[in-house]
Enzyme design. Sequence first.
Site, mmCIF file in Angstrom:
data_model
loop_
_atom_site.group_PDB
_atom_site.id
_atom_site.type_symbol
_atom_site.label_atom_id
_atom_site.label_comp_id
_atom_site.label_asym_id
_atom_site.label_seq_id
_atom_site.Cartn_x
_atom_site.Cartn_y
_atom_site.Cartn_z
ATOM 1 N N GLU A 70 -10.293 16.469 5.407
ATOM 2 C CA GLU A 70 -11.368 17.350 5.898
ATOM 3 C C GLU A 70 -11.264 18.651 5.115
ATOM 4 O O GLU A 70 -10.216 19.297 5.132
ATOM 5 C CB GLU A 70 -11.169 17.601 7.396
ATOM 6 C CG GLU A 70 -12.162 18.588 7.983
ATOM 7 C CD GLU A 70 -11.829 18.960 9.433
ATOM 8 O OE1 GLU A 70 -11.347 18.097 10.200
ATOM 9 O OE2 GLU A 70 -12.043 20.140 9.789
ATOM 10 N N ARG A 82 -14.835 27.145 4.743
ATOM 11 C CA ARG A 82 -14.397 28.527 4.996
ATOM 12 C C ARG A 82 -14.259 29.324 3.711
ATOM 13 O O ARG A 82 -13.788 30.455 3.750
ATOM 14 C CB ARG A 82 -13.057 28.535 5.745
ATOM 15 C CG ARG A 82 -13.157 27.925 7.121
ATOM 16 C CD ARG A 82 -11.834 27.954 7.868
ATOM 17 N NE ARG A 82 -11.854 26.943 8.907
ATOM 18 C CZ ARG A 82 -10.802 26.607 9.651
ATOM 19 N NH1 ARG A 82 -9.650 27.214 9.474
ATOM 20 N NH2 ARG A 82 -10.905 25.668 10.557
ATOM 21 N N LYS A 141 -13.805 16.252 18.454
ATOM 22 C CA LYS A 141 -12.668 17.059 18.049
ATOM 23 C C LYS A 141 -12.223 17.835 19.291
ATOM 24 O O LYS A 141 -13.051 18.166 20.153
ATOM 25 C CB LYS A 141 -13.116 18.009 16.932
ATOM 26 C CG LYS A 141 -12.072 19.021 16.488
ATOM 27 C CD LYS A 141 -12.492 19.658 15.175
ATOM 28 C CE LYS A 141 -11.571 20.853 14.860
ATOM 29 N NZ LYS A 141 -11.379 21.039 13.432
HETATM 30 C C1 3PG Z 1 -8.943 23.135 12.078
HETATM 31 O O1 3PG Z 1 -9.966 23.656 11.643
HETATM 32 O O2 3PG Z 1 -8.947 21.992 12.522
HETATM 33 C C2 3PG Z 1 -7.719 23.947 12.134
HETATM 34 O O3 3PG Z 1 -7.803 25.101 11.364
HETATM 35 C C3 3PG Z 1 -6.470 23.201 11.833
HETATM 36 O O4 3PG Z 1 -5.523 23.786 12.643
HETATM 37 P P1 3PG Z 1 -4.050 24.108 12.118
HETATM 38 O O5 3PG Z 1 -4.227 25.093 10.969
HETATM 39 O O6 3PG Z 1 -3.335 24.723 13.288
HETATM 40 O O7 3PG Z 1 -3.436 22.826 11.654
#
Ligand code: 3PG
Length: 208
Positions: free
Chosen positions: A43, A47, A130
């Site tokens: 994924e 950003r 999600k």
């Molecule tokens: C996301 O967008 O799913 C998160 O930023 C992932 O979370 P993590 O950085 O705590 O793994």
Amino acid sequence: MSLEIAPILHQAHPIIPVLTLQHVEDAVPLAEALQAGGIDVVEVTLRTDQALAVIKAMKQVKGMVVGAGTVVRASQFRDLEEVKADFAVSPGATPQLLETGRVSSMPFLPAAATVSEVLQGMEAGFDCFKFFPASVLGGAPALKAFHGPLPDITFCPTGGISLANCGDYLSLPNVACVGGSWIVPGDALQNKDWSRIEQLAREVATLG
Ligand code: 3PG
């Protein structure tokens, strides 16, 4: 219309790297390193300014399934369809996102943090969500509790998940996969340490 995210997630390794890339030139070597380690679904978050170019570049790596994360506006679906992203993920959901995702040619994974949000997503036709930020929302115990009233709903938790706790989530019957940024640490990416990333992917690929 495409609501069919589940086949992608079930075919995927159950741990999906969440990638935020600043430099498009990192896209192909990173995808190749992950693939060499046994991970071929990623994924890419929207950003950074480079995100769409990164998705396009990674899609050139044969066999790589490249989704887009951090979809927060319905208008982003058009850009993603143009770069042929394989799926789209949102950290939340709005009626407009749900409707755009429902009719899109791309499978869409909206997010739900509460039972009511799951019910709203179900009304729009979705059965896979999600769950973000998982660790803050009650973690694996929360998802375990959701399974009672929502036995047909599947979740992909992300946010605060690590190598140490991913097993707690993956052992639940209603968790299809987990996502996390820890699989590609920032310093490894900055140093273009592809062999370390391949090694980390290999460790992750042996789990689940
Ligand atoms: C996301 O967008 O799913 C998160 O930023 C992932 O979370 P993590 O950085 O705590 O793994």
